[in-house]
Design a protein around this motif. Structure first.
Motif, short mmCIF file in Angstrom:
data_model
loop_
_atom_site.label_atom_id
_atom_site.label_comp_id
_atom_site.label_asym_id
_atom_site.label_seq_id
_atom_site.Cartn_x
_atom_site.Cartn_y
_atom_site.Cartn_z
N ASP A 1 -11.69 -20.26 -6.83
CA ASP A 1 -11.21 -20.04 -5.48
C ASP A 1 -10.38 -19.07 -5.49
N LEU A 2 -9.23 -18.96 -6.41
CA LEU A 2 -8.40 -17.99 -6.38
C LEU A 2 -8.66 -16.46 -6.57
N TRP A 3 -9.97 -16.44 -7.36
CA TRP A 3 -10.48 -15.27 -7.60
C TRP A 3 -11.32 -14.76 -6.40
N VAL A 4 -11.93 -15.69 -5.69
CA VAL A 4 -12.56 -15.18 -4.40
C VAL A 4 -11.58 -15.00 -3.25
N GLU A 5 -10.22 -15.41 -3.36
CA GLU A 5 -9.12 -15.36 -2.32
C GLU A 5 -8.65 -13.95 -2.57
N GLU A 6 -8.63 -13.57 -3.99
CA GLU A 6 -7.81 -12.30 -4.36
C GLU A 6 -8.96 -11.08 -3.88
#
Length: 85
Positions: free
Chosen positions: A43-48
């Motif tokens: 989820d963090l990777w997708v946000e970044e």
């Protein structure tokens, strides 16, 4: 840390144990927590990635980008240079 599970959660754990893949409930919960951690990283990777896409789109809107052909040619030149080194 004591925890209280909902009946459907307990049933899910029992179902997982019945598959024979897990020796005990602790193994089921440990894997569930590992998957939760992986999802949080994803989820963090997708946000970044979304933020980077927004930045790139803004740059393109300002005319700061390269057309596809130029970008590919630059990448090919860089690859060729690296192979010679």
């Amino acid at each position: 840390m004591p925890i209280t599970l909902q009946p459907e959660q307990e049933q899910f754990i029992q179902t997982q144990l019945a598959t024979g893949r897990y020796a005990n409930a602790t193994e089921v919960i440990a894997e569930a927590l590992q998957l939760l951690e992986k999802r949080n990283h994803y989820d963090l990777w997708v946000e970044e990635l979304g933020n980077k896409i927004d930045i790139a789109a803004a740059e393109l809107d300002r005319g700061e980008g390269l057309d596809g052909e130029t970008a590919i040619n630059q990448l090919r030149a860089r690859l060729h240079k690296n192979r010679e080194a």
